[in-house]
Write a protein that holds these residues in place. Structure first.
Motif, PDB file in Angstrom:
ATOM      1  N   ALA A 115     -60.741   1.067  28.459  1.00 41.40           N
ATOM      2  CA  ALA A 115     -61.594   2.225  28.758  1.00 41.40           C
ATOM      3  C   ALA A 115     -62.907   2.170  27.980  1.00 41.40           C
ATOM      4  O   ALA A 115     -63.969   2.482  28.527  1.00 41.40           O
ATOM      5  N   ILE A 116     -62.850   1.752  26.724  1.00 44.05           N
ATOM      6  CA  ILE A 116     -64.070   1.660  25.908  1.00 44.05           C
ATOM      7  C   ILE A 116     -64.962   0.532  26.411  1.00 44.05           C
ATOM      8  O   ILE A 116     -66.192   0.675  26.482  1.00 44.05           O
ATOM      9  N   VAL A 117     -64.381  -0.600  26.798  1.00 43.95           N
ATOM     10  CA  VAL A 117     -65.166  -1.713  27.334  1.00 43.95           C
ATOM     11  C   VAL A 117     -65.877  -1.274  28.612  1.00 43.95           C
ATOM     12  O   VAL A 117     -67.074  -1.509  28.781  1.00 43.95           O
ATOM     13  N   VAL A 118     -65.165  -0.603  29.511  1.00 45.13           N
ATOM     14  CA  VAL A 118     -65.774  -0.108  30.753  1.00 45.13           C
ATOM     15  C   VAL A 118     -66.895   0.870  30.422  1.00 45.13           C
ATOM     16  O   VAL A 118     -67.986   0.805  30.992  1.00 45.13           O
ATOM     17  N   HIS A 119     -66.659   1.786  29.479  1.00 47.68           N
ATOM     18  CA  HIS A 119     -67.669   2.762  29.069  1.00 47.68           C
ATOM     19  C   HIS A 119     -68.930   2.057  28.556  1.00 47.68           C
ATOM     20  O   HIS A 119     -70.044   2.386  28.959  1.00 47.68           O
ATOM     21  N   GLU A 120     -68.763   1.097  27.674  1.00 47.26           N
ATOM     22  CA  GLU A 120     -69.919   0.404  27.098  1.00 47.26           C
ATOM     23  C   GLU A 120     -70.669  -0.406  28.150  1.00 47.26           C
ATOM     24  O   GLU A 120     -71.895  -0.473  28.135  1.00 47.26           O
ATOM     25  N   PHE A 121     -69.959  -1.003  29.096  1.00 48.14           N
ATOM     26  CA  PHE A 121     -70.645  -1.701  30.175  1.00 48.14           C
ATOM     27  C   PHE A 121     -71.381  -0.717  31.080  1.00 48.14           C
ATOM     28  O   PHE A 121     -72.391  -1.066  31.678  1.00 48.14           O
ATOM     29  N   GLY A 122     -70.916   0.524  31.148  1.00 49.54           N
ATOM     30  CA  GLY A 122     -71.666   1.566  31.855  1.00 49.54           C
ATOM     31  C   GLY A 122     -73.046   1.746  31.245  1.00 49.54           C
ATOM     32  O   GLY A 122     -74.039   1.905  31.961  1.00 49.54           O
ATOM     33  N   HIS A 123     -73.125   1.701  29.912  1.00 44.78           N
ATOM     34  CA  HIS A 123     -74.436   1.753  29.250  1.00 44.78           C
ATOM     35  C   HIS A 123     -75.290   0.557  29.675  1.00 44.78           C
ATOM     36  O   HIS A 123     -76.460   0.698  30.004  1.00 44.78           O
TER      37      HIS A 123
END
Length: 87
Positions: A32-40
């Motif tokens: 979830a954090i990896v997906v979130h950071e790639f959203g940035h």
């Protein structure tokens, strides 16, 4: 597909290159954090409800990305077509 979002102040991305913040000691590195950071990295500069405020990602996150990449580059706010991500 579509045009790349250039990292500049107009697009709300302040660094060149765009850095993804993982393993900084403030949170666990999860999917979830990896997906979130790639959203940035994909252009979501600021947090909103469902993207860092509350959940790290939610259906709102996917809908915003679908809207961002589902409209031509430089579409004005009044001409923006809101898109929903496939479920």
């Amino acid at each position: 597909m579509g045009n790349a979002i250039q990292p500049d102040s107009q697009n709300g991305i302040k660094s060149k290159p765009v850095y993804v913040n993982l393993g900084n000691g403030h949170c666990d590195v999860t999917q979830a954090i990896v997906v979130h950071e790639f959203g940035h990295a994909l252009g979501l500069a600021n947090h909103f409800n469902g993207f860092g405020i509350g959940d790290s990602t939610s259906t709102a996150f996917w809908d915003v990305l679908a809207t961002l990449y589902g409209n031509p580059q430089s579409t004005t706010a009044q001409n923006l077509l809101v898109r929903r991500a496939p479920s």
